[in-house]
Structure formats: structure tokens, C-alpha cells
Motif scaffolding. Sequence first.
Motif, PDB file in Angstrom:
ATOM      1  N   SER A  77       0.827  -1.184   0.000  1.00  0.00           N
ATOM      2  CA  SER A  77       0.000   0.000   0.000  1.00  0.00           C
ATOM      3  C   SER A  77       0.861   1.232   0.000  1.00  0.00           C
ATOM      4  CB  SER A  77      -0.894   0.008   1.226  1.00  0.00           C
ATOM      5  OG  SER A  77      -1.332   1.302   1.478  1.00  0.00           O
ATOM      6  N   ALA A  78       0.642   2.070  -0.999  1.00  0.00           N
ATOM      7  CA  ALA A  78       1.435   3.288  -1.067  1.00  0.00           C
ATOM      8  C   ALA A  78       0.876   4.342  -0.135  1.00  0.00           C
ATOM      9  CB  ALA A  78       1.463   3.818  -2.491  1.00  0.00           C
ATOM     10  N   ILE A  79      -0.396   4.267   0.130  1.00  0.00           N
ATOM     11  CA  ILE A  79      -1.037   5.377   0.791  1.00  0.00           C
ATOM     12  C   ILE A  79      -1.409   5.062   2.224  1.00  0.00           C
ATOM     13  CG2 ILE A  79      -3.137   6.748   0.746  1.00  0.00           C
ATOM     14  CD1 ILE A  79      -2.902   7.013  -2.078  1.00  0.00           C
ATOM     15  N   PRO A  81      -0.141   4.218   5.048  1.00  0.00           N
ATOM     16  CA  PRO A  81       0.449   4.895   6.188  1.00  0.00           C
ATOM     17  C   PRO A  81       0.059   6.362   6.254  1.00  0.00           C
ATOM     18  CG  PRO A  81       2.061   3.564   5.058  1.00  0.00           C
ATOM     19  CD  PRO A  81       0.844   3.600   4.187  1.00  0.00           C
ATOM     20  N   ALA A  82      -0.018   6.995   5.092  1.00  0.00           N
ATOM     21  CA  ALA A  82      -0.405   8.398   5.090  1.00  0.00           C
ATOM     22  C   ALA A  82      -1.840   8.535   5.568  1.00  0.00           C
ATOM     23  CB  ALA A  82      -0.267   8.980   3.685  1.00  0.00           C
ATOM     24  N   VAL A  83      -2.660   7.607   5.169  1.00  0.00           N
ATOM     25  CA  VAL A  83      -4.057   7.701   5.546  1.00  0.00           C
ATOM     26  C   VAL A  83      -4.234   7.388   7.017  1.00  0.00           C
ATOM     27  CG1 VAL A  83      -6.326   6.698   5.191  1.00  0.00           C
ATOM     28  CG2 VAL A  83      -4.856   7.161   3.255  1.00  0.00           C
ATOM     29  N   VAL A  86      -4.509   9.882   9.666  1.00  0.00           N
ATOM     30  CA  VAL A  86      -5.849  10.344   9.974  1.00  0.00           C
ATOM     31  C   VAL A  86      -6.502   9.243  10.818  1.00  0.00           C
ATOM     32  CG1 VAL A  86      -8.048  11.044   8.941  1.00  0.00           C
ATOM     33  CG2 VAL A  86      -5.909  11.420   7.726  1.00  0.00           C
ATOM     34  N   PRO A  87      -7.177   9.587  11.886  1.00  0.00           N
ATOM     35  CA  PRO A  87      -7.809   8.533  12.674  1.00  0.00           C
ATOM     36  C   PRO A  87      -8.854   7.808  11.854  1.00  0.00           C
ATOM     37  CG  PRO A  87      -8.501  10.714  13.397  1.00  0.00           C
ATOM     38  CD  PRO A  87      -7.368  10.901  12.466  1.00  0.00           C
ATOM     39  N   ASP A  88      -8.470   6.681  11.368  1.00  0.00           N
ATOM     40  CA  ASP A  88      -9.349   5.985  10.444  1.00  0.00           C
ATOM     41  C   ASP A  88      -9.176   4.496  10.692  1.00  0.00           C
ATOM     42  OD1 ASP A  88     -10.841   5.109   8.324  1.00  0.00           O
ATOM     43  OD2 ASP A  88      -9.186   5.341   6.895  1.00  0.00           O
ATOM     44  N   TYR A 281       2.713   1.035 -16.195  1.00  0.00           N
ATOM     45  CA  TYR A 281       1.547   1.371 -15.384  1.00  0.00           C
ATOM     46  C   TYR A 281       0.277   1.075 -16.136  1.00  0.00           C
ATOM     47  CZ  TYR A 281       5.252   4.180 -13.391  1.00  0.00           C
ATOM     48  OH  TYR A 281       6.445   4.601 -12.890  1.00  0.00           O
ATOM     49  N   SER A 284      -5.983   0.412 -14.974  1.00  0.00           N
ATOM     50  CA  SER A 284      -7.035  -0.596 -14.813  1.00  0.00           C
ATOM     51  C   SER A 284      -8.221  -0.302 -15.722  1.00  0.00           C
ATOM     52  CB  SER A 284      -7.490  -0.640 -13.363  1.00  0.00           C
ATOM     53  OG  SER A 284      -7.942   0.630 -12.970  1.00  0.00           O
ATOM     54  N   ARG A 285      -8.196   0.857 -16.368  1.00  0.00           N
ATOM     55  CA  ARG A 285      -9.239   1.107 -17.364  1.00  0.00           C
ATOM     56  C   ARG A 285      -9.182   0.010 -18.421  1.00  0.00           C
ATOM     57  NH1 ARG A 285     -10.424   6.934 -17.405  1.00  0.00           N
ATOM     58  NH2 ARG A 285      -8.882   7.922 -16.130  1.00  0.00           N
ATOM     59  N   LEU A 314      -7.390  12.500 -18.740  1.00  0.00           N
ATOM     60  CA  LEU A 314      -8.706  11.887 -18.929  1.00  0.00           C
ATOM     61  C   LEU A 314      -9.448  11.871 -17.606  1.00  0.00           C
ATOM     62  CD1 LEU A 314      -7.441   8.809 -20.934  1.00  0.00           C
ATOM     63  CD2 LEU A 314      -8.566  10.810 -21.892  1.00  0.00           C
ATOM     64  N   VAL A 315     -10.705  12.234 -17.648  1.00  0.00           N
ATOM     65  CA  VAL A 315     -11.529  12.192 -16.439  1.00  0.00           C
ATOM     66  C   VAL A 315     -12.826  11.460 -16.764  1.00  0.00           C
ATOM     67  CG1 VAL A 315     -12.881  13.553 -14.828  1.00  0.00           C
ATOM     68  CG2 VAL A 315     -10.550  14.215 -15.342  1.00  0.00           C
ATOM     69  N   GLY A 316     -13.173  10.493 -15.963  1.00  0.00           N
ATOM     70  CA  GLY A 316     -14.393   9.735 -16.200  1.00  0.00           C
ATOM     71  C   GLY A 316     -14.207   8.754 -17.344  1.00  0.00           C
TER      72      GLY A 316
ATOM     73  N   ARG B  80       7.223   9.666   0.339  1.00  0.00           N
ATOM     74  CA  ARG B  80       6.180   9.751   1.362  1.00  0.00           C
ATOM     75  C   ARG B  80       6.778   9.576   2.747  1.00  0.00           C
ATOM     76  NH1 ARG B  80       3.980   5.662   3.252  1.00  0.00           N
ATOM     77  NH2 ARG B  80       4.334   4.383   1.405  1.00  0.00           N
ATOM     78  N   SER B 109      -0.361   9.784  -3.025  1.00  0.00           N
ATOM     79  CA  SER B 109       0.176   9.427  -1.715  1.00  0.00           C
ATOM     80  C   SER B 109       1.071  10.531  -1.164  1.00  0.00           C
ATOM     81  CB  SER B 109       0.930   8.104  -1.783  1.00  0.00           C
ATOM     82  OG  SER B 109       2.112   8.243  -2.522  1.00  0.00           O
ATOM     83  N   ASP B 152     -11.379  13.185 -11.177  1.00  0.00           N
ATOM     84  CA  ASP B 152     -11.777  11.788 -11.250  1.00  0.00           C
ATOM     85  C   ASP B 152     -12.182  11.283  -9.867  1.00  0.00           C
ATOM     86  OD1 ASP B 152     -12.223   9.969 -13.162  1.00  0.00           O
ATOM     87  OD2 ASP B 152     -10.154   9.350 -13.444  1.00  0.00           O
ATOM     88  N   ILE B 229      -4.858   1.458  -5.287  1.00  0.00           N
ATOM     89  CA  ILE B 229      -3.888   2.343  -4.647  1.00  0.00           C
ATOM     90  C   ILE B 229      -3.747   2.042  -3.167  1.00  0.00           C
ATOM     91  CG2 ILE B 229      -3.345   4.717  -4.114  1.00  0.00           C
ATOM     92  CD1 ILE B 229      -4.525   5.511  -6.666  1.00  0.00           C
ATOM     93  N   TRP B 230      -4.866   1.821  -2.478  1.00  0.00           N
ATOM     94  CA  TRP B 230      -4.679   1.449  -1.063  1.00  0.00           C
ATOM     95  C   TRP B 230      -5.713   0.463  -0.642  1.00  0.00           C
ATOM     96  CZ3 TRP B 230      -6.108   6.907  -1.266  1.00  0.00           C
ATOM     97  CH2 TRP B 230      -7.402   7.160  -0.826  1.00  0.00           C
TER      98      TRP B 230
END
Lengths: 425, 230
Positions: A77-79, A81-83, A86-88, A281, A284-285, A314-316, B80, B109, B152, B229-230
Amino acid sequence: MNTVPARPPLVRGEDRLIAGVCSGLARHLGLRVDAVRWVMAAASILGGAGLVFYAWLWIMVPTAAEAAKRAARRPASAIAPAVSAVPDPGPPARQRAVPRYAREILLGLVLLLGAFVLGGSLVGVDVPVDTVVPIAAILGGVALAWMQLDEARRERLVRGAGTERWTGWLRLGAGLALVVAGVTLAVSGSQWNLLGTALLASFAVLAGVALVLLPWGLTFWREYGAERAARVREEERAEIAAHLHDSVLQTLALIQRRAGSEADVTRLARAQERELREWLYRDSRASGGSFEDRLTALAAEVEGAVGAPIDVVLVGEARDGENGGRERRDAYEALLQASREAMLNAARHGGGGPVSVYAESRGGTVEVFVRDRGPGFDLDDVPADRLGVRESIIGRMRRHGGEAAIASGPGGTEVRLRLPGTEET
Amino acid sequence: MTTHEHAAAAPSGAAGPVTVVIVDDHTIFRSGLKADLDERVAVVGEAGTVEDAVAVIDSARPQVVLLDVHLPGGLGGGGREVLTRSAALLGQVRFLALSVSDAAEDVVSVIRAGARGYVTKTASGPEITDAVLRVAGGDAVFSPRLAGFVLDAFGTAAVADVADDELDRLSARELDVMRLIARGYTYREAAKELFISVKTVETHVSAVLRKLQLTNRHELSRWAADRKIW
């Protein structure tokens, strides 16, 4: 199994006499290994409590290697630890719940069976202990063996037994029952009074064989796993090497040869970067025929042809690009072609600077913006016989129910294309 | 990738060049970047690993850290990890993420770990200089692609300007600004297009950055989960 924080996790240790339970326990509790071993041995002699406790820990506690493997199997998980700053209350705690329960259920079943037998004999019901115990032992052994396998292997075994259908399960169950009955009969024979001795003797033999073969089997198993992992890695490496050779090395060679031409070098580097990025990369689209993929491909094509870098955001996702009606498909096609024309214009007349392409799909409506930083032009100054802008962008969009607008000024030109959604979307 | 006009606002009240630490594990890239940055910034330190970066940032206390997303060392957390280990300094030192990758997980991240913006390594020297000045001045730097990620992730449906401090959605104005940035507009051009001041655009972008850092929005997690991603 909530361990007190600041204590090393309870895992079976590497320095083992039997299964590493004592050393792991000692490390976890901060005691000396010898002391724990002596206490365990004493408890085993005095009434056998130590034996039960040892067996229980053997079943319930993973080895250090297993624990590490489990931890590693969590998705990288890249994120997270950053998340988690936040108390989550994140989900990771939940991940190992299922295999853990299997063990607890097994233990519970064994205990229940024991209680049933004991309770029955207390009340006076004649529980056939002589039959129940060996059956339970065999079933327990099978379950233990089952749990030692990892997920993939279990799945393969199950599939190998043809157990996708219920008949397969029936066959497997009946076979197991027969084996259990046969072994019980063979062990006990007709002389029930000899059962105890026979059981003890065969148990001793089996335990001896297991003790002799277990380390060897385990080593073999581990080596096999390690070798397989190494082979997979090797294959991955070979694939990467092949790709790098086909693309990156070729491009580098080309760049060296054309080192004199800055434009060529930039274009080669951009094209290679785009390709490598796509390979590394893979989004997943859905790849291939989606609107977004085709727009990206068109941008790459224009970039390759003209040389000005084109950045696509690209968005959506445009949903009905493929399975909409024929009319809708044509409209998407028109939008793509108009975008291509706009990108070509921007790349050619945008002063060589980067072209920004932005596509947004929302509720069936698709918008494409193509922006360059060239000197700009006035639509009215474009001669009527020049088909580029008027016909292939504006006219094409209008014919398919869309709109096109062009905003041009000294800061650059932006072509705005819009294809409104159909009613049903 | 020309998001930022060359005459970017100088950091308010700061005299002299903006002090910068460059963190990147490629020596060639570091020296190239140093040569590309102009005299409005002064490089006061360099680092190539997570540990070095944390130490150098702590001793040099630059105004801005140019931080590569992918770094060796430490626990393997890359840029990070530098951010989380320098969290105590986030008040005085601002971080601008640099990356060759525009993969969403890298960008999001580091932003969520506290970076004030993100530029790709292919950006030109003047562009990066402008981004540094903008970050030093307290503003956020959004590349078109980062704006695209935000759109997005938060969804593009316009919402009425509800409570401004709501973290889970973007106001209609913030959506407008994000859209223009995604379309390649500079802050100044976006301001002109929307008939608002550049300062207001900067305020909107900073607000979006804050939301991106703080939200636990369901859609953001789902969006991230879709992309593993997470």
C-alpha cells in the motif's frame, strides 16, 4: 490473539527442539528459554497439561517465517500509512480473519467431542469411546494436514478431486469414511479388549515415522516453494529484459545516432517514455477499444507525426462508446476524428510547445478540449476553401449532434468539442 | 505542462532567493536540475536517500524541498516516508513533489502525506522554478494531471456551494478551476476565464489541496481501490 504492545509477536522460534513453541513463548514473554522448556516438561509429566498446552500452541501459533509471509501478502500500500495518520479504523485487521477461524472451529469441535464423550460416560450413556477416539484422531489428522496447505494448493486439491459438483464431495466423503472405518477396524480387529494396546502401539509407530519424516518433508516442501518463486521471478525478469531490449535499447541507439537533431531526440524520448509508461503502469481502465484508449492512441500518433508533445488528461469514462447504437458509435467516431484534427492543428501551429488535451465524460456527455500556446488565429480569416477547421472539426461535430467552438487569442488556441449524452444514458 | 506562468508571484515578504533542498537519488538529475533552476532560488542542500533527506532537511531548514517520489533507503516508503518523518517541520518547510511517474498512487500518496504540489520531472527549469516560488509563497501547485486525478476522484458533478468547509465535495467554483487547470490553463489564464483574481484561483486550489489531504471521502477510497492504490 491481541498481543500486548511493545512485546515481540508470538511466533514459533527458529531455535527449536520440537516445534519451536517454547523458544517462541520465551521470546514473547521475555523469559529464558530453558526455564520455559523445563516448566513445559514438568507440566507434561504431571498430568499431561503441558502436552495439551504445547499441542495447542503448535496448532495456533504460526512460525516466524509464516507470520512474515502473511504480513508480506497484504497488498502493498502506497497510501495506507499516510491515511492512517488520519484517525481511520482501516480494514487491515480484518484480513486474516478467515484462516484464523478455521483453526478455532477445529479446536472447538475437538473440545466439544471430548466434552460429549466425557459427559456421556458420566451420565451413564454407553459412548463407544473405543470407536470415537480413533475416528476423531484420524479426522483431526486429516483436518490438520488440510490446514497445513496454502490456499492455492487446497484449491488445486479440491479441484483435482472433482469436487466442484456435489457428487465429487460425496465421493470424497465416502472414501474418507471408508478409510477411517477400515483403519479403525484394522487397528482394533475383533478383540476390543486389545484396542488400547494396539492403538498405543500404532500411535507410537506413526508418531515415530512422523517425527523422522516431518523435518525432511518440510524441508522438501519449502525448497520446492522457494524454487518455484525463483522461477517465477526469473520469468518476470526475462520478460522485462526482452521488453527493454526491444524498445528502450533500440530507442537509445537511435538517439545516439541522431544526437545532432534536438527535435528528433525529443520526439524519440517522448515516444519511448509514453510506451514504457504504458507498459509499466497499465491502467485498470479497460484497454483497447474504449474512447479514452483511442483518444490516447490518436494523441500518440499525432505526437509521433508532428513532434510537438501532447499531454492527455482523462476524467471519467465514456460508457456507451462500444455498445451504444450505431448512431452513437458514429458520433463517438466523429468526436475522435475531430479531436485528432484539432490535435494536428495544435501540434502544427502551436509553436512546437506542448499541447494540452483534456477529455471529460459525465453522464453520457463527452467533452474534449485541445489547447495550444501558438500565436492564435481568427476563424474568419481562414479561407473558406480550407477544410481543416470548418469541415473536419465544426461541421463533423454538428452533423453528429455535437458542438464545436474555437477560442483563439494571443495566448493560444483552444478547440472545445462537446457531444451531449443521449436520453437513455 | 505549462501550468505556471513564468512571472509567478514572488514569495510574499521574502527577500533574496528561495532556499531549496533537492532530494533525488539520481546525481545526474540533481545536477541537471540545479543548473536549470534560475537565480530566484538557491539550492542549500541535496540528498539521495530517505535518511539523508530527513537529516539534510532538518539541518538546512529550506523554504522548499523538491522531493522525488521514488527514493531508496528508509523503510522503502520513498518520498512519502521523508514527508511523514519530517512531519514536525511541515509548518516551516514546504514540499513540492517531483516524479517521473504520473501514476496516480505516487502522486496522491505524497500529496496526502503533506506535499504542497506536484510537477513531473519533464517540466522545464523555469516551470519548476515557478512551481517552487509558488509553493514557497504558500500556494499549491497542481499540474493538469493532478487536477485530472482530483476531478476523477471527487467526481465531476457540479454541486451547489454548500458549506464551504465540507471536505467531501468540491464547490462548483473549485470544479471550474480544477477543470481549467486540467485543460492546461495557467492560474492567470484560469482567473481571466472565470473573471476572478489570480489570488482567488490560488485560494481555490489551496482549498482543493486541503480537501484532497484531509478527506476520507467514500468515493476517493473507491476510486483509489479501483486503481489498487490502497
